[in-house]
Design a protein around this motif. Sequence first.
Motif, PDB file in Angstrom:
ATOM      1  N   MET A  27       0.828  -1.204   0.000  1.00 19.79           N
ATOM      2  CA  MET A  27       0.000   0.000   0.000  1.00 19.79           C
ATOM      3  C   MET A  27       0.864   1.256   0.000  1.00 19.79           C
ATOM      4  N   HIS A  28       0.332   2.345  -0.523  1.00 18.18           N
ATOM      5  CA  HIS A  28       1.020   3.638  -0.410  1.00 18.18           C
ATOM      6  C   HIS A  28       0.589   4.299   0.898  1.00 18.18           C
ATOM      7  N   GLY A  29       1.308   5.346   1.288  1.00 15.16           N
ATOM      8  CA  GLY A  29       1.088   5.957   2.589  1.00 15.16           C
ATOM      9  C   GLY A  29      -0.334   6.412   2.832  1.00 15.16           C
ATOM     10  N   TRP A  30      -0.901   7.094   1.870  1.00 13.84           N
ATOM     11  CA  TRP A  30      -2.273   7.577   2.047  1.00 13.84           C
ATOM     12  C   TRP A  30      -3.221   6.400   2.224  1.00 13.84           C
ATOM     13  N   GLY A  31      -2.987   5.331   1.477  1.00 14.41           N
ATOM     14  CA  GLY A  31      -3.816   4.131   1.600  1.00 14.41           C
ATOM     15  C   GLY A  31      -3.711   3.508   2.983  1.00 14.41           C
ATOM     16  N   ILE A  32      -2.510   3.515   3.543  1.00 12.67           N
ATOM     17  CA  ILE A  32      -2.315   2.975   4.891  1.00 12.67           C
ATOM     18  C   ILE A  32      -3.146   3.766   5.898  1.00 12.67           C
ATOM     19  N   SER A  33      -3.061   5.096   5.823  1.00 11.47           N
ATOM     20  CA  SER A  33      -3.806   5.918   6.787  1.00 11.47           C
ATOM     21  C   SER A  33      -5.312   5.722   6.619  1.00 11.47           C
ATOM     22  N   GLN A  34      -5.772   5.613   5.368  1.00 12.57           N
ATOM     23  CA  GLN A  34      -7.202   5.395   5.128  1.00 12.57           C
ATOM     24  C   GLN A  34      -7.658   4.035   5.640  1.00 12.57           C
ATOM     25  N   ARG A  35      -6.833   3.007   5.449  1.00 17.74           N
ATOM     26  CA  ARG A  35      -7.192   1.658   5.883  1.00 17.74           C
ATOM     27  C   ARG A  35      -7.274   1.568   7.406  1.00 17.74           C
ATOM     28  N   VAL A  36      -6.324   2.204   8.101  1.00 21.86           N
ATOM     29  CA  VAL A  36      -6.361   2.193   9.568  1.00 21.86           C
ATOM     30  C   VAL A  36      -7.629   2.882  10.056  1.00 21.86           C
ATOM     31  N   GLN A  37      -7.942   4.022   9.471  1.00 24.72           N
ATOM     32  CA  GLN A  37      -9.141   4.749   9.868  1.00 24.72           C
ATOM     33  C   GLN A  37     -10.396   3.916   9.582  1.00 24.72           C
ATOM     34  N   TRP A  68       8.286   2.447  -6.366  1.00 19.36           N
ATOM     35  CA  TRP A  68       7.310   3.320  -7.006  1.00 19.36           C
ATOM     36  C   TRP A  68       6.312   2.518  -7.822  1.00 19.36           C
ATOM     37  N   GLY A  69       5.079   2.985  -7.817  1.00 21.82           N
ATOM     38  CA  GLY A  69       4.020   2.349  -8.594  1.00 21.82           C
ATOM     39  C   GLY A  69       2.970   3.375  -8.952  1.00 21.82           C
ATOM     40  N   ARG A  70       1.861   2.915  -9.521  1.00 19.81           N
ATOM     41  CA  ARG A  70       0.758   3.782  -9.923  1.00 19.81           C
ATOM     42  C   ARG A  70      -0.482   3.458  -9.118  1.00 19.81           C
ATOM     43  N   THR A  71      -1.174   4.480  -8.667  1.00 19.86           N
ATOM     44  CA  THR A  71      -2.422   4.299  -7.927  1.00 19.86           C
ATOM     45  C   THR A  71      -3.554   3.977  -8.898  1.00 19.86           C
ATOM     46  N   ASP A  72      -4.732   3.700  -8.357  1.00 20.05           N
ATOM     47  CA  ASP A  72      -5.915   3.461  -9.191  1.00 20.05           C
ATOM     48  C   ASP A  72      -6.244   4.687 -10.042  1.00 20.05           C
ATOM     49  N   ASN A  73      -5.838   5.866  -9.567  1.00 20.91           N
ATOM     50  CA  ASN A  73      -6.079   7.116 -10.297  1.00 20.91           C
ATOM     51  C   ASN A  73      -4.914   7.470 -11.228  1.00 20.91           C
ATOM     52  N   ASN A  74      -4.034   6.494 -11.455  1.00 19.34           N
ATOM     53  CA  ASN A  74      -2.861   6.664 -12.314  1.00 19.34           C
ATOM     54  C   ASN A  74      -1.895   7.733 -11.803  1.00 19.34           C
ATOM     55  N   ARG A  75      -1.846   7.894 -10.492  1.00 19.05           N
ATOM     56  CA  ARG A  75      -0.884   8.825  -9.898  1.00 19.05           C
ATOM     57  C   ARG A  75       0.311   8.020  -9.415  1.00 19.05           C
ATOM     58  N   ARG A  76       1.478   8.606  -9.499  1.00 18.78           N
ATOM     59  CA  ARG A  76       2.700   7.959  -9.054  1.00 18.78           C
ATOM     60  C   ARG A  76       2.745   8.000  -7.528  1.00 18.78           C
ATOM     61  N   ALA A  77       3.043   6.841  -6.908  1.00 22.51           N
ATOM     62  CA  ALA A  77       3.102   6.784  -5.441  1.00 22.51           C
ATOM     63  C   ALA A  77       4.103   5.720  -5.017  1.00 22.51           C
ATOM     64  N   ARG A  78       4.663   5.919  -3.841  1.00 25.72           N
ATOM     65  CA  ARG A  78       5.591   4.922  -3.287  1.00 25.72           C
ATOM     66  C   ARG A  78       4.767   3.886  -2.530  1.00 25.72           C
ATOM     67  N   TYR A  79       4.911   2.643  -2.933  1.00 20.45           N
ATOM     68  CA  TYR A  79       4.197   1.540  -2.296  1.00 20.45           C
ATOM     69  C   TYR A  79       5.120   0.841  -1.310  1.00 20.45           C
TER      70      TYR A  79
END
Length: 111
Positions: A27-37, A68-79
Amino acid sequence: MADRASTDVLRGSLDLLVLKTLSLEPMHGWGISQRVQQLSDGVLEVNQGSLYPALQRLEKQGLVTSGWGRTDNNRRARYYELTAAGRRMLGAEVKSWRRFAAALETVLRTA
């Protein structure tokens, strides 16, 4: 919004929460925070200012890796992904946390 008690508990258990969240999938960082919440029904909110230093610390300890990878929104993110050492650490930390929670519960029932 998290209350003070939740924030204090989160501060002491952030690494455990990150490791557990990454055990589900990379997961990328934002995804981690969303999943915990999401998993805590909104009780726990991971501050981005605390999350990224934790991820860097865990990576430095060899408990997670990143790329590095791509999110579902095609944004570059560190996984981030859990390593074998990270899975072992997660097992030990979960066991320790459960022992602590059981001891705390015992004290609260008798006090």
